[in-house]
Design a protein around this motif. Structure first.
Motif, PDB file in Angstrom:
ATOM      1  N   UNK A  42       3.580  12.846 -10.470  1.00 34.92           N
ATOM      2  CA  UNK A  42       4.521  12.871 -11.607  1.00 34.92           C
ATOM      3  C   UNK A  42       5.246  11.539 -11.793  1.00 34.92           C
ATOM      4  N   UNK A  43       5.491  10.822 -10.682  1.00 34.66           N
ATOM      5  CA  UNK A  43       6.269   9.586 -10.753  1.00 34.66           C
ATOM      6  C   UNK A  43       5.446   8.355 -11.107  1.00 34.66           C
ATOM      7  N   UNK A  44       4.228   8.257 -10.550  1.00 31.83           N
ATOM      8  CA  UNK A  44       3.486   7.013 -10.749  1.00 31.83           C
ATOM      9  C   UNK A  44       1.994   7.181 -10.502  1.00 31.83           C
ATOM     10  N   UNK A  79      -1.997  -0.645  -1.160  1.00 34.47           N
ATOM     11  CA  UNK A  79      -1.708   0.321  -2.209  1.00 34.47           C
ATOM     12  C   UNK A  79      -0.926  -0.410  -3.285  1.00 34.47           C
ATOM     13  N   UNK A  80      -1.452  -0.373  -4.497  1.00 34.50           N
ATOM     14  CA  UNK A  80      -0.799  -1.016  -5.636  1.00 34.50           C
ATOM     15  C   UNK A  80      -0.203   0.076  -6.505  1.00 34.50           C
ATOM     16  N   UNK A  81       1.110   0.008  -6.705  1.00 36.29           N
ATOM     17  CA  UNK A  81       1.768   0.944  -7.618  1.00 36.29           C
ATOM     18  C   UNK A  81       1.644   0.369  -9.015  1.00 36.29           C
TER      19      UNK A  81
END
Length: 117
Positions: A42-44, A79-81
């Motif tokens: 839900x956030x990203x 990990x790339x947001x």
């Protein structure tokens, strides 16, 4: 954003989509080896990519959106947001690097089949 990254990853020669962990995340593989893992909540939206350890450290120092690999070997995965702080082009370069690293680890005959035009 997620769909764009999946499409770009699948545009790489020999790339296939897989769901080894259930309906989410999406794993993108070449010759059965994962080079991208894309997951969304839900956030990203986040993207796990293989990376040379020295480059990985540099990217983590330069970009807050780049962290050690979530549920991965933290030395070899980032990990790339996907929060908009990195351009699509920057992320594409990271995807290219991950793909190239995995292809280079494949047996020569498989590598050659991926590089033939």
């Amino acid at each position: 954003m997620k769909d764009t990254m999946i499409e770009y990853s699948l545009s790489k020669k020999g790339a296939t989509k897989d769901y080894p962990f259930g309906p989410d995340p999406v794993a993108i593989k070449v010759a059965g080896k994962m080079f991208a893992l894309i997951f969304e909540n839900k956030e990203n939206c986040r993207l796990n990519l293989k990376c040379d350890p020295i480059i990985a450290e540099n990217l983590r120092e330069q970009h807050e959106a780049v962290q050690p690999g979530y549920h991965m070997n933290k030395k070899h995965w980032n990990t790339i947001t996907l929060d908009g702080s990195l351009s699509d082009e920057d992320v594409y370069v990271m995807i290219d690097h991950s793909y190239d690293m995995v292809v280079q680890s494949l047996p020569k005959r498989i590598r050659d089949s991926l590089t033939e035009e």
